[in-house]
Design a protein around this motif. Structure first.
Motif, PDB file in Angstrom:
ATOM      1  N   PRO A  22     -79.642 -29.841  32.891  1.00 36.62           N
ATOM      2  CA  PRO A  22     -80.708 -29.317  33.760  1.00 36.62           C
ATOM      3  C   PRO A  22     -81.927 -28.866  32.959  1.00 36.62           C
ATOM      4  N   THR A  23     -82.460 -29.764  32.131  1.00 37.74           N
ATOM      5  CA  THR A  23     -83.601 -29.467  31.265  1.00 37.74           C
ATOM      6  C   THR A  23     -84.792 -30.347  31.606  1.00 37.74           C
ATOM      7  N   MET A  39     -76.955 -28.377  23.565  1.00 37.14           N
ATOM      8  CA  MET A  39     -76.313 -27.998  24.821  1.00 37.14           C
ATOM      9  C   MET A  39     -75.229 -26.942  24.655  1.00 37.14           C
ATOM     10  N   HIS A  44     -83.002 -16.308  40.852  1.00 39.89           N
ATOM     11  CA  HIS A  44     -82.945 -14.913  40.407  1.00 39.89           C
ATOM     12  C   HIS A  44     -84.214 -14.164  40.810  1.00 39.89           C
ATOM     13  N   TYR A  54     -72.050 -26.143  27.025  1.00 35.97           N
ATOM     14  CA  TYR A  54     -72.363 -26.907  28.233  1.00 35.97           C
ATOM     15  C   TYR A  54     -72.121 -28.402  28.019  1.00 35.97           C
ATOM     16  N   HIS A 112     -74.232 -25.770  43.977  1.00 36.49           N
ATOM     17  CA  HIS A 112     -74.255 -27.029  44.717  1.00 36.49           C
ATOM     18  C   HIS A 112     -72.869 -27.359  45.269  1.00 36.49           C
ATOM     19  N   PHE A 153     -76.183 -18.039  34.420  1.00 36.18           N
ATOM     20  CA  PHE A 153     -77.541 -18.122  34.976  1.00 36.18           C
ATOM     21  C   PHE A 153     -77.604 -19.159  36.099  1.00 36.18           C
ATOM     22  N   ILE A 154     -77.010 -20.336  35.846  1.00 40.23           N
ATOM     23  CA  ILE A 154     -76.966 -21.376  36.884  1.00 40.23           C
ATOM     24  C   ILE A 154     -75.901 -21.045  37.923  1.00 40.23           C
ATOM     25  N   ARG A 190     -77.930 -36.470  22.165  1.00 39.17           N
ATOM     26  CA  ARG A 190     -78.680 -35.313  22.645  1.00 39.17           C
ATOM     27  C   ARG A 190     -78.149 -34.050  21.978  1.00 39.17           C
ATOM     28  N   PRO A 246     -85.209 -28.806  39.586  1.00 36.23           N
ATOM     29  CA  PRO A 246     -84.566 -28.835  40.910  1.00 36.23           C
ATOM     30  C   PRO A 246     -83.114 -28.367  40.913  1.00 36.23           C
ATOM     31  N   PHE A 247     -82.340 -28.684  39.876  1.00 34.44           N
ATOM     32  CA  PHE A 247     -80.914 -28.344  39.914  1.00 34.44           C
ATOM     33  C   PHE A 247     -80.720 -26.831  39.876  1.00 34.44           C
ATOM     34  N   ILE A 248     -81.446 -26.167  38.975  1.00 38.08           N
ATOM     35  CA  ILE A 248     -81.365 -24.700  38.898  1.00 38.08           C
ATOM     36  C   ILE A 248     -82.174 -24.071  40.040  1.00 38.08           C
ATOM     37  N   LYS A 249     -83.110 -24.835  40.556  1.00 36.42           N
ATOM     38  CA  LYS A 249     -84.049 -24.387  41.598  1.00 36.42           C
ATOM     39  C   LYS A 249     -85.035 -23.353  41.041  1.00 36.42           C
ATOM     40  N   GLU A 250     -85.503 -23.619  39.830  1.00 36.38           N
ATOM     41  CA  GLU A 250     -86.551 -22.783  39.239  1.00 36.38           C
ATOM     42  C   GLU A 250     -87.863 -23.536  39.280  1.00 36.38           C
TER      43      GLU A 250
END
Lengths: 278, 278
Positions: free
Chosen positions: B113-114, A202, B154, A205, A154, A136-137, A199, B135-139
């Protein structure tokens, strides 16, 4: 597991390494097309029909593994294949592909981009090359054969684990706060109380973040071989250490600790062992 | 909080709504540039120097809020601004921007990225428009003024929460398994035991997943107003319900339950209240 199936191979030549990397990449691309055709769609959730025991295995999982296997069968017909969903294929090359098409199916069905496709190659000595792909990313974390890098939206960047820091400053990750058996849970809690930040959630990931130098430790229990082969490759290529809770090889699964460096590995292993042996 | 600062406004005209949406988007863009310049960089981790109490507030947080405020001050100089990091600005327009530049700073410093940038606008009646930006996923998840959509790599898709399903089939999310006080923890556990799947660690992204129809419930405690204003807008615009644990307005923070629909909201609220009142 791999020891009994594979013949010993002293070394892989550069041409073979390049070919394995090429095929792994093609296979990950094929899996992406499948997993993304299900992720966050009604088609995925339509399968949530079971009552009682929760079975997160989805059609997406099985189709993604079939897509990966099709690439390997076409490109490298003599290699063995061990995957989560389908029967083991026995080949003659001495190389075994170890796959988890969707590691973190609970994350997958919750819409979180923390699941991944795990693809790796093992010799009789254990895993030698692997990747963690987050479709997805569109991030792909690759490790082995002298390569340690992440490719993604990136750009492409080298992977390098964190340098040593005091446990008081460390970040620890695991998938479920419950972490396995009662003993495994108590061992995890003992470690969690010693670090700065813990945390959850994940999935695979977490190993990618460890390889990328973002966290210090990943600790899990009850893993299968196909859950950990690719993460071992990525973390070790980036400078980290992956072992079982006795400090031995982790590639058979079970209780796993992945650490950014030898110092934090030794400290964390000692804390876990104090509880498990106590 | 907003009640004492803002004048009542019967309705916002379409031109004003468009302007507020435009400014929110510009402000989110400005924050992205800042947060991504720190995320997963050595510069971010260089600030991890504190000993003892863990303070996850970073330079990135403060700079991102300053960037958002600069856009609002330039484009809408008479609006009030309440943010996590900087002093409240009192304006004359009757509108208040409520900001959290990096919601989920622990996720931010762990590379996950949460986390997200939360930007919202409130009248005296509460929040009316908001966005959750990853921002990282750009969603970017947007809700209010008749809009409920996610924009991202997407494509752009409508947001719609899940239809009613039995709690046995529901997915619940929260950020920390510890969830606030002992009573709050016990209430959360009671609910967790009734649902199919509980997942942790998603920060504000959990509300985005709820709005996107991927999960059924988000339950948290100890929130601030700036943590929940934007999620309220996004979830409600997508068809969901957000309240406190008494069923009242959630925009002052504290104990919050966000639900995909009225059925699951009622059931979950009842379970929480049985413990809190018991």
């Amino acid at each position: 597991m791999t020891r009994t199936v594979l013949d010993g191979m002293a070394a892989l030549d550069d041409g073979l390494k390049q070919d394995l990397m090429r095929v792994a990449s093609l296979a990950a691309d094929a899996a992406r097309d499948v997993t993304l055709s299900y992720f966050r769609t009604d088609a995925l959730h339509a399968e949530d029909k079971g009552v009682g025991a929760f079975d997160p295995v989805t059609q997406a999982d099985r189709e993604a593994e079939a897509a990966i296997r099709a690439v390997i069968a076409r490109e490298r017909p003599d290699d063995s294949i061990l995957g989560e969903e389908l029967e083991t294929k026995h080949g003659s090359s001495g190389l075994m592909w170890v796959l988890d098409p969707i590691d973190g199916t609970r994350g997958f069905i919750s819409g979180t981009p923390t699941w991944g496709t795990l693809i790796s190659v093992a010799t009789s000595s254990g895993p030698v090359f692997g990747l963690i792909d987050q479709p997805f990313i569109k991030e792909r974390f690759i490790g082995g054969f002298g390569v340690a890098e992440v490719q993604g939206p990136h750009g492409t960047h080298p992977l390098r684990t964190r340098v040593s820091r005091h446990p008081d400053m460390a970040t620890l990750m695991t998938t479920f706060p419950e972490v396995g058996t009662q003993t495994e849970y108590r061992a995890f809690r003992a470690l969690s109380e010693r670090v700065r930040l813990t945390r959850y959630g994940m999935d695979c990931y977490a190993y990618a973040l460890l390889a990328a130098g973002q966290i210090d430790l990943v600790v899990e229990a009850g893993l299968n071989a196909y859950d950990i082969h690719a993460p071992i490759c990525v973390v070790q290529a980036a400078g980290g250490i992956v072992s079982n809770w006795q400090g031995g090889a982790a590639y058979n699964g079970g209780r796993v600790i992945a650490a950014a460096n030898a110092d934090i590995h030794a400290v964390a292993l000692s804390i876990l062992q104090d509880v498990v042996d106590g």
